[in-house]
Design a protein around this motif. Structure first.
Motif, PDB file in Angstrom:
ATOM      1  N   ASP A  83     -19.077   5.029  -4.750  1.00  0.00           N
ATOM      2  CA  ASP A  83     -18.794   6.291  -5.430  1.00  0.00           C
ATOM      3  C   ASP A  83     -17.429   6.197  -6.107  1.00  0.00           C
ATOM      4  O   ASP A  83     -16.551   5.465  -5.677  1.00  0.00           O
ATOM      5  CB  ASP A  83     -18.856   7.470  -4.451  1.00  0.00           C
ATOM      6  N   GLY A  84     -17.279   6.915  -7.175  1.00  0.00           N
ATOM      7  CA  GLY A  84     -16.079   6.839  -8.002  1.00  0.00           C
ATOM      8  C   GLY A  84     -14.787   7.104  -7.258  1.00  0.00           C
ATOM      9  O   GLY A  84     -13.781   6.456  -7.503  1.00  0.00           O
ATOM     10  N   TRP A  85     -14.802   8.041  -6.321  1.00  0.00           N
ATOM     11  CA  TRP A  85     -13.578   8.376  -5.605  1.00  0.00           C
ATOM     12  C   TRP A  85     -13.053   7.181  -4.830  1.00  0.00           C
ATOM     13  O   TRP A  85     -11.872   6.875  -4.878  1.00  0.00           O
ATOM     14  CB  TRP A  85     -13.821   9.547  -4.655  1.00  0.00           C
ATOM     15  N   ARG A  86     -13.929   6.484  -4.092  1.00  0.00           N
ATOM     16  CA  ARG A  86     -13.491   5.348  -3.281  1.00  0.00           C
ATOM     17  C   ARG A  86     -13.045   4.174  -4.148  1.00  0.00           C
ATOM     18  O   ARG A  86     -12.079   3.504  -3.838  1.00  0.00           O
ATOM     19  CB  ARG A  86     -14.601   4.884  -2.342  1.00  0.00           C
ATOM     20  N   VAL A  87     -13.763   3.912  -5.211  1.00  0.00           N
ATOM     21  CA  VAL A  87     -13.371   2.825  -6.108  1.00  0.00           C
ATOM     22  C   VAL A  87     -12.000   3.131  -6.708  1.00  0.00           C
ATOM     23  O   VAL A  87     -11.115   2.280  -6.713  1.00  0.00           O
ATOM     24  CB  VAL A  87     -14.433   2.599  -7.215  1.00  0.00           C
ATOM     25  N   ASN A  88     -11.807   4.339  -7.174  1.00  0.00           N
ATOM     26  CA  ASN A  88     -10.508   4.730  -7.720  1.00  0.00           C
ATOM     27  C   ASN A  88      -9.422   4.655  -6.656  1.00  0.00           C
ATOM     28  O   ASN A  88      -8.295   4.236  -6.935  1.00  0.00           O
ATOM     29  CB  ASN A  88     -10.566   6.139  -8.312  1.00  0.00           C
ATOM     30  N   ALA A  89      -9.740   5.059  -5.428  1.00  0.00           N
ATOM     31  CA  ALA A  89      -8.759   5.003  -4.340  1.00  0.00           C
ATOM     32  C   ALA A  89      -8.354   3.564  -4.062  1.00  0.00           C
ATOM     33  O   ALA A  89      -7.177   3.277  -3.839  1.00  0.00           O
ATOM     34  CB  ALA A  89      -9.320   5.659  -3.081  1.00  0.00           C
ATOM     35  N   ALA A  90      -9.320   2.643  -4.080  1.00  0.00           N
ATOM     36  CA  ALA A  90      -9.010   1.234  -3.839  1.00  0.00           C
ATOM     37  C   ALA A  90      -8.071   0.704  -4.912  1.00  0.00           C
ATOM     38  O   ALA A  90      -7.072   0.055  -4.611  1.00  0.00           O
ATOM     39  CB  ALA A  90     -10.294   0.401  -3.800  1.00  0.00           C
ATOM     40  N   TYR A  91      -8.368   0.982  -6.181  1.00  0.00           N
ATOM     41  CA  TYR A  91      -7.508   0.506  -7.265  1.00  0.00           C
ATOM     42  C   TYR A  91      -6.141   1.184  -7.240  1.00  0.00           C
ATOM     43  O   TYR A  91      -5.126   0.554  -7.489  1.00  0.00           O
ATOM     44  CB  TYR A  91      -8.181   0.704  -8.624  1.00  0.00           C
ATOM     45  N   ARG A  92      -6.112   2.461  -6.922  1.00  0.00           N
ATOM     46  CA  ARG A  92      -4.835   3.176  -6.849  1.00  0.00           C
ATOM     47  C   ARG A  92      -3.981   2.587  -5.729  1.00  0.00           C
ATOM     48  O   ARG A  92      -2.782   2.377  -5.900  1.00  0.00           O
ATOM     49  CB  ARG A  92      -5.101   4.670  -6.631  1.00  0.00           C
ATOM     50  N   HIS A  93      -4.602   2.300  -4.587  1.00  0.00           N
ATOM     51  CA  HIS A  93      -3.875   1.710  -3.466  1.00  0.00           C
ATOM     52  C   HIS A  93      -3.264   0.370  -3.872  1.00  0.00           C
ATOM     53  O   HIS A  93      -2.104   0.097  -3.602  1.00  0.00           O
ATOM     54  CB  HIS A  93      -4.816   1.535  -2.268  1.00  0.00           C
ATOM     55  N   VAL A  94      -4.042  -0.452  -4.531  1.00  0.00           N
ATOM     56  CA  VAL A  94      -3.552  -1.755  -4.983  1.00  0.00           C
ATOM     57  C   VAL A  94      -2.385  -1.584  -5.938  1.00  0.00           C
ATOM     58  O   VAL A  94      -1.347  -2.231  -5.801  1.00  0.00           O
ATOM     59  CB  VAL A  94      -4.684  -2.560  -5.668  1.00  0.00           C
ATOM     60  N   ASN A  95      -2.521  -0.710  -6.900  1.00  0.00           N
ATOM     61  CA  ASN A  95      -1.459  -0.529  -7.887  1.00  0.00           C
ATOM     62  C   ASN A  95      -0.204   0.090  -7.288  1.00  0.00           C
ATOM     63  O   ASN A  95       0.908  -0.194  -7.719  1.00  0.00           O
ATOM     64  CB  ASN A  95      -1.952   0.295  -9.072  1.00  0.00           C
ATOM     65  N   ASP A  96      -0.362   0.944  -6.263  1.00  0.00           N
ATOM     66  CA  ASP A  96       0.802   1.512  -5.599  1.00  0.00           C
ATOM     67  C   ASP A  96       1.561   0.461  -4.795  1.00  0.00           C
ATOM     68  O   ASP A  96       2.779   0.489  -4.713  1.00  0.00           O
ATOM     69  CB  ASP A  96       0.397   2.655  -4.665  1.00  0.00           C
ATOM     70  N   ILE A  97       0.812  -0.438  -4.183  1.00  0.00           N
ATOM     71  CA  ILE A  97       1.429  -1.463  -3.341  1.00  0.00           C
ATOM     72  C   ILE A  97       2.113  -2.526  -4.196  1.00  0.00           C
ATOM     73  O   ILE A  97       3.257  -2.902  -3.942  1.00  0.00           O
ATOM     74  CB  ILE A  97       0.371  -2.167  -2.468  1.00  0.00           C
ATOM     75  N   PHE A  98       1.417  -3.008  -5.188  1.00  0.00           N
ATOM     76  CA  PHE A  98       1.869  -4.181  -5.928  1.00  0.00           C
ATOM     77  C   PHE A  98       2.494  -3.799  -7.254  1.00  0.00           C
ATOM     78  O   PHE A  98       1.944  -4.035  -8.317  1.00  0.00           O
ATOM     79  CB  PHE A  98       0.711  -5.148  -6.104  1.00  0.00           C
ATOM     80  N   LYS A  99       3.658  -3.204  -7.178  1.00  0.00           N
ATOM     81  CA  LYS A  99       4.422  -2.877  -8.372  1.00  0.00           C
ATOM     82  C   LYS A  99       5.890  -3.135  -8.065  1.00  0.00           C
ATOM     83  O   LYS A  99       6.279  -3.163  -6.905  1.00  0.00           O
ATOM     84  CB  LYS A  99       4.182  -1.439  -8.801  1.00  0.00           C
ATOM     85  N   PRO A 100       6.700  -3.298  -9.085  1.00  0.00           N
ATOM     86  CA  PRO A 100       8.122  -3.576  -8.829  1.00  0.00           C
ATOM     87  C   PRO A 100       8.757  -2.462  -8.011  1.00  0.00           C
ATOM     88  O   PRO A 100       8.449  -1.296  -8.203  1.00  0.00           O
ATOM     89  CB  PRO A 100       8.736  -3.640 -10.219  1.00  0.00           C
ATOM     90  N   ARG A 101       9.580  -2.854  -7.086  1.00  0.00           N
ATOM     91  CA  ARG A 101      10.322  -1.875  -6.287  1.00  0.00           C
ATOM     92  C   ARG A 101      11.743  -1.807  -6.825  1.00  0.00           C
ATOM     93  O   ARG A 101      12.336  -2.801  -7.162  1.00  0.00           O
ATOM     94  CB  ARG A 101      10.336  -2.305  -4.822  1.00  0.00           C
ATOM     95  N   SER A 102      12.273  -0.600  -6.872  1.00  0.00           N
ATOM     96  CA  SER A 102      13.648  -0.469  -7.381  1.00  0.00           C
ATOM     97  C   SER A 102      14.647  -0.501  -6.265  1.00  0.00           C
ATOM     98  O   SER A 102      14.355  -0.507  -5.121  1.00  0.00           O
ATOM     99  CB  SER A 102      13.787   0.805  -8.181  1.00  0.00           C
TER     100      SER A 102
END
Length: 124
Positions: free
Chosen positions: A105-124
């Motif tokens: 379902d769209g919610w879970r797929v979006n949640a998985a991608y959002r989780h990945v993008n939140d984790i793996f981004k530059p930290r300031s």
């Protein structure tokens, strides 16, 4: 450029001198500019790309074992993969897979991608 080269060879060992040659800079200058441009050191950038690929495979490739995922993402073994994944995401690969696998379902797929993008981004 060098980012495309890294993505194309993400499952292989990547050496700093080789990447600097691809970018046509000295190794020192390449490392400095890469960090300025991406917000990551080269090693951290490569690690994050490998872990992003692993997240996708954990969530959407049930037939792949943990060792297959580890090797396909450029890790030497399952242990180093699991350690890096847990350190960077806060979840073990198995916990991540249980949370996001098979959720079409769209919610879970979006949640998985959002989780990945939140984790793996530059930290300031």
């Amino acid at each position: 450029g060098v980012k495309r080269y890294i993505q194309a060879h993400i499952d292989e060992p990547l050496n700093m001198l080789e990447l600097a040659d691809v970018a046509c800079f000295s190794m020192f200058h390449f490392q400095r500019l890469f960090a300025l441009y991406t917000g990551f050191g080269v090693a951290k950038y490569v690690l994050f790309l490998r872990l992003k690929k692993a997240c996708w495979q954990l969530a959407f490739r049930q037939h792949m074992s943990m060792i297959d995922i580890a090797l396909s993402c450029g890790f030497n073994d399952q242990h180093s993969f699991s350690r890096a994944f847990k350190r960077e995401s806060g979840l073990s690969p198995l916990t991540y897979r249980k949370r996001y696998f098979g959720q079409r379902d769209g919610w879970r797929v979006n949640a998985a991608y959002r989780h990945v993008n939140d984790i793996f981004k530059p930290r300031s």
